[in-house]
Design a protein around this motif. Structure first.
Motif, mmCIF file in Angstrom:
data_model
loop_
_atom_site.group_PDB
_atom_site.id
_atom_site.type_symbol
_atom_site.label_atom_id
_atom_site.label_comp_id
_atom_site.label_asym_id
_atom_site.label_seq_id
_atom_site.Cartn_x
_atom_site.Cartn_y
_atom_site.Cartn_z
ATOM 1 N N ASP A 60 -6.159 40.075 -34.456
ATOM 2 C CA ASP A 60 -5.770 38.616 -34.290
ATOM 3 C C ASP A 60 -6.167 37.454 -34.992
ATOM 4 O O ASP A 60 -5.484 36.527 -34.523
ATOM 5 N N GLY A 61 -5.897 37.954 -36.466
ATOM 6 C CA GLY A 61 -5.972 36.658 -37.466
ATOM 7 C C GLY A 61 -7.295 36.325 -37.827
ATOM 8 O O GLY A 61 -8.274 35.786 -38.857
ATOM 9 N N ASN A 62 -8.415 37.066 -36.777
ATOM 10 C CA ASN A 62 -10.045 36.436 -37.315
ATOM 11 C C ASN A 62 -10.973 37.668 -37.114
ATOM 12 O O ASN A 62 -11.204 38.461 -37.553
ATOM 13 N N ILE A 78 -14.284 44.032 -33.094
ATOM 14 C CA ILE A 78 -14.721 44.131 -34.476
ATOM 15 C C ILE A 78 -14.799 43.149 -35.012
ATOM 16 O O ILE A 78 -13.430 42.951 -35.482
ATOM 17 N N ALA A 79 -15.737 43.123 -36.181
ATOM 18 C CA ALA A 79 -15.600 41.562 -36.905
ATOM 19 C C ALA A 79 -14.936 43.187 -38.328
ATOM 20 O O ALA A 79 -15.660 43.633 -38.385
ATOM 21 N N ALA A 87 -14.307 48.601 -41.481
ATOM 22 C CA ALA A 87 -13.835 49.759 -43.189
ATOM 23 C C ALA A 87 -12.124 49.440 -43.243
ATOM 24 O O ALA A 87 -11.839 49.293 -44.030
ATOM 25 N N ALA A 88 -12.098 50.229 -42.070
ATOM 26 C CA ALA A 88 -10.954 50.442 -42.781
ATOM 27 C C ALA A 88 -9.892 48.946 -42.690
ATOM 28 O O ALA A 88 -8.821 48.824 -44.118
ATOM 29 N N ALA A 89 -10.043 48.127 -42.022
ATOM 30 C CA ALA A 89 -9.035 46.963 -42.116
ATOM 31 C C ALA A 89 -9.354 46.785 -43.403
ATOM 32 O O ALA A 89 -7.793 45.432 -43.618
ATOM 33 N N LEU A 128 -1.974 42.927 -42.262
ATOM 34 C CA LEU A 128 -2.744 43.350 -40.931
ATOM 35 C C LEU A 128 -1.968 43.849 -39.795
ATOM 36 O O LEU A 128 -2.514 42.448 -39.152
ATOM 37 N N LEU A 129 -1.518 44.535 -39.108
ATOM 38 C CA LEU A 129 -1.371 44.873 -37.910
ATOM 39 C C LEU A 129 -3.126 45.039 -36.932
ATOM 40 O O LEU A 129 -3.067 44.381 -35.758
#
Length: 163
Positions: A60-62, A78-79, A87-89, A128-129
């Motif tokens: 969501d941008g955050n 999830i941060a 971790a993947a993000a 990132l989607l």
């Protein structure tokens, strides 16, 4: 009408190749993110053995926020950098975790999950989607063939959304 294949396969690679074709057919005429994510989750969850969760976390941008999925209720937020999805993000690399208990920062949304694979979803412009997350109640459920197969499936999903 779209129908799930009930074929038997000589190999995991052959199964993924068929799933890729099914995903292409299922998503071909739709561009809506939520509609395609919902159908994609159902397709994978009901086609591959030994899964207990399959779905999306959307950025969501955050932070990552749970999106369409199949399985038990999930962690909602999830941060970036937290758990396997975070971790993947953050790294933008597929995370293949054969035993989640060995992953130092694993977030246990479902105590039954023993292994996990997470594919980062990157738009053509590099943003990132979100991530595609699949869990199994079996240790070492995922291997390199799953990494390749999930990457191919996610490429079909991303292509379905258009440019």
């Amino acid at each position: 009408m779209f129908e799930l294949s009930s074929a038997t396969y000589a190999s995991k690679r052959e199964h993924y190749a068929d799933l890729v074709q099914q995903a292409r057919g299922l998503l071909a005429d739709e561009r809506d993110l939520i509609a395609n994510a919902a159908n994609f989750s159902a397709l994978v969850f009901h086609s591959l053995p030994d899964l207990n969760w399959a779905g999306f976390y959307l950025f969501d941008g955050n932070e990552l926020v749970v999106g369409p999925f199949q399985g038990k209720p999930a962690c909602v937020r999830i941060a970036l950098g937290r758990g396997v999805c975070g971790a993947a993000a953050r790294t933008r690399e597929i995370q293949l975790v054969r035993d989640v208990k060995a992953f130092e920062d694993h977030i246990a949304c479902d105590a039954a999950s023993q292994s996990e694979i997470v594919v980062p979803l990157i738009r053509p412009d590099g943003t990132l989607l979100g991530v595609w997350d699949v869990d199994s109640p079996r240790i070492a459920r995922f291997d390199e063939e799953d990494r390749e197969g999930m990457a191919a499936l996610c490429a079909v999903f991303m292509a379905s959304l258009g440019g």
